[in-house]
Design a protein around this motif. Sequence first.
Motif, mmCIF file in Angstrom:
data_model
loop_
_atom_site.group_PDB
_atom_site.id
_atom_site.type_symbol
_atom_site.label_atom_id
_atom_site.label_comp_id
_atom_site.label_asym_id
_atom_site.label_seq_id
_atom_site.Cartn_x
_atom_site.Cartn_y
_atom_site.Cartn_z
ATOM 1 N N THR A 49 -3.562 -23.908 -20.608
ATOM 2 C CA THR A 49 -4.525 -22.567 -20.073
ATOM 3 C C THR A 49 -4.315 -22.380 -18.472
ATOM 4 N N PRO A 50 -3.731 -21.224 -18.296
ATOM 5 C CA PRO A 50 -3.481 -21.011 -16.929
ATOM 6 C C PRO A 50 -4.841 -20.923 -15.950
ATOM 7 N N PRO A 51 -4.776 -20.924 -14.750
ATOM 8 C CA PRO A 51 -6.124 -20.942 -13.887
ATOM 9 C C PRO A 51 -6.720 -19.455 -13.971
ATOM 10 N N ILE A 52 -7.962 -19.314 -13.590
ATOM 11 C CA ILE A 52 -8.697 -18.210 -13.511
ATOM 12 C C ILE A 52 -8.571 -17.692 -12.247
ATOM 13 N N VAL A 53 -8.031 -16.434 -11.993
ATOM 14 C CA VAL A 53 -7.964 -16.114 -10.726
ATOM 15 C C VAL A 53 -8.824 -14.580 -10.483
ATOM 16 N N ARG A 54 -9.822 -14.681 -9.511
ATOM 17 C CA ARG A 54 -10.569 -13.854 -9.216
ATOM 18 C C ARG A 54 -10.401 -13.036 -7.921
ATOM 19 N N CYS A 55 -9.932 -11.814 -8.299
ATOM 20 C CA CYS A 55 -9.623 -10.831 -6.988
ATOM 21 C C CYS A 55 -10.551 -10.200 -6.444
ATOM 22 N N PRO A 56 -10.428 -9.863 -5.162
ATOM 23 C CA PRO A 56 -11.735 -8.875 -4.866
ATOM 24 C C PRO A 56 -11.568 -7.285 -5.359
ATOM 25 N N ASP A 57 -12.772 -6.778 -5.163
ATOM 26 C CA ASP A 57 -12.743 -5.399 -5.751
ATOM 27 C C ASP A 57 -11.633 -4.552 -4.749
ATOM 28 N N ASP A 58 -11.281 -3.560 -5.366
ATOM 29 C CA ASP A 58 -10.422 -2.766 -4.635
ATOM 30 C C ASP A 58 -10.989 -2.642 -3.184
ATOM 31 N N ILE A 59 -9.884 -2.445 -2.352
ATOM 32 C CA ILE A 59 -10.404 -2.155 -0.655
ATOM 33 C C ILE A 59 -10.021 -0.804 -0.432
ATOM 34 N N THR A 60 -10.661 -0.068 0.430
ATOM 35 C CA THR A 60 -10.431 1.047 0.818
ATOM 36 C C THR A 60 -10.495 1.197 2.419
ATOM 37 N N VAL A 61 -9.587 1.691 3.097
ATOM 38 C CA VAL A 61 -9.656 1.471 4.582
ATOM 39 C C VAL A 61 -9.208 3.097 5.031
ATOM 40 N N GLN A 62 -10.028 3.294 5.904
ATOM 41 C CA GLN A 62 -9.664 4.776 6.629
ATOM 42 C C GLN A 62 -9.047 4.583 7.823
ATOM 43 N N LEU A 63 -7.916 4.983 8.281
ATOM 44 C CA LEU A 63 -7.390 4.808 9.730
ATOM 45 C C LEU A 63 -7.950 5.706 10.594
ATOM 46 N N GLN A 64 -8.119 5.084 11.771
ATOM 47 C CA GLN A 64 -8.723 5.798 13.011
ATOM 48 C C GLN A 64 -7.795 6.680 13.563
ATOM 49 N N PRO A 65 -7.718 7.869 14.276
ATOM 50 C CA PRO A 65 -6.912 8.455 15.016
ATOM 51 C C PRO A 65 -6.267 7.587 16.109
ATOM 52 N N GLY A 66 -4.867 7.567 15.834
ATOM 53 C CA GLY A 66 -4.213 6.610 17.078
ATOM 54 C C GLY A 66 -3.612 5.392 16.420
ATOM 55 N N ASP A 67 -4.312 5.224 14.975
ATOM 56 C CA ASP A 67 -3.672 4.047 14.136
ATOM 57 C C ASP A 67 -2.770 4.439 13.155
ATOM 58 N N CYS A 68 -1.893 3.709 12.877
ATOM 59 C CA CYS A 68 -1.017 4.133 11.509
ATOM 60 C C CYS A 68 -0.775 2.843 10.688
ATOM 61 N N PHE A 69 -1.621 1.764 11.034
ATOM 62 C CA PHE A 69 -1.533 0.560 10.259
ATOM 63 C C PHE A 69 -2.855 0.137 10.346
ATOM 64 N N ALA A 70 -3.262 -0.593 9.130
ATOM 65 C CA ALA A 70 -4.370 -1.253 8.740
ATOM 66 C C ALA A 70 -4.360 -2.487 8.546
ATOM 67 N N GLU A 71 -4.821 -3.559 9.436
ATOM 68 C CA GLU A 71 -4.861 -4.979 9.136
ATOM 69 C C GLU A 71 -5.943 -5.067 8.253
ATOM 70 N N VAL A 72 -5.727 -5.769 6.818
ATOM 71 C CA VAL A 72 -6.876 -5.901 5.765
ATOM 72 C C VAL A 72 -6.696 -7.250 5.568
ATOM 73 N N VAL A 73 -7.951 -7.950 5.523
ATOM 74 C CA VAL A 73 -8.130 -9.439 5.323
ATOM 75 C C VAL A 73 -8.847 -9.269 3.943
ATOM 76 N N TYR A 74 -8.647 -10.297 2.998
ATOM 77 C CA TYR A 74 -9.090 -10.466 1.650
ATOM 78 C C TYR A 74 -8.845 -11.932 1.396
ATOM 79 N N ARG A 75 -9.387 -12.302 0.238
ATOM 80 C CA ARG A 75 -9.427 -13.695 -0.373
ATOM 81 C C ARG A 75 -9.576 -13.708 -1.772
#
Length: 387
Positions: free
Chosen positions: A210-236
């Motif tokens: 039996t494989p392990p049970i893996v629980r992902c976080p909910d879908d993540i939504t990020v809004q870039l702010q003017p001047g940024d073109c990339f968003a650093e996203v942290v999850y576990r």
Amino acid sequence: MGELRSVGNCLYAQTVTIRATNKCGLTTEASVTFTWQYDPVPPVVNNVPENHKLPCNTRPSCDLVIALFNIEAKDNCDPNPTLNCEAGPIEQIGPCEFRQSFTFWAVDKCGNRSADYVTVMLWKEDTEPPVLHNVPEGGDLGCNPTDLPECDPNVTATDNCTENVNVICTPSPIITIGCLRLQYFTYTAADECGNAASQTVLYWWTVDTTPPIVRCPDDITVQLQPGDCFAEVVYRAKAHDDCDPTVREAVCNPPSGTFFEIGQHTVTCSATDRCGNTGTCSFTVTVYGYICGLKFEDLNGNGTRDPGEPGVEGWTIILLASDGVTVLQTTQTGPDGSFCFFGLLRGTYFVVEEDRPGWVHTTPRSRQIDLPRDCGKQVVFGNRRTR
């Protein structure tokens, strides 16, 4: 002299009478009875065995042999003839093997001596257990083994006194503790004297498909702010396995801390237990981009914002889809003439300013923006008053 008579149990008696007469003719007599035992028959010794093998480590003695076999002396006349025993020297006749002769005879009270009765006692002296050879080490059989352990026929035993020693293997029932399985194998060898050697071998293995049970976080939504073109996203992502307690965290790809550009990104997280079973889950990271710009009054009509040229407030700016027709958003310029559209995914957009009477365009009225390629690019509209 009287008659010889038997008075029982080999005893005989005879009375002798003596008479005396003096010259005057007077007579007197006295009688004496003599009693004696007549026994010409020697005693016998009973229950003397033929050669006999004693238990191991039993060194014999006269008293032991007499008691062990109930050896006794019998006589036809003497109820208690004397039983005699003489032990011979102890001889070693082989590895750990000994023998000793014992001679028994009896004498009755008449001095008659029986014949000699000889027996030989044989025994082994051995207190050392056998030695086991080629005993397997046992150990971890890993996960889901196809071949379960069995008694090893290569296990043998040697002994200092017994030539051929059998080895007995006793397997235990398989013990189940969750996903863990245990089984013991006990190898035992005993020599002729009962000295035993024993060694227990333990095997263990895991039954887990039996494989392990893996629980992902909910879908993540990020809004870039003017001047940024990339968003650093942290999850576990957490993981759990019923058989492998070391499985606690999942490994995600892309990993936590990744800088995501505009768009929808699938993150897959997985965990593998020690049996190679892999469990996965996935979630979506959505990074929304933006399009920002400026509306200014082009006082000199050169199509470039020069120092002193003010922003225009309240001008309608329209965001169209890639077809150039579908209106996605509409906004008004701020006091400084700036505007922004948010919540934009990757794709092609058209930014269009409204036509207003009394104004002419000094820059193109419509601009094409491709996200994420044009992320951070400012859309500038210039207009000059005609009256």
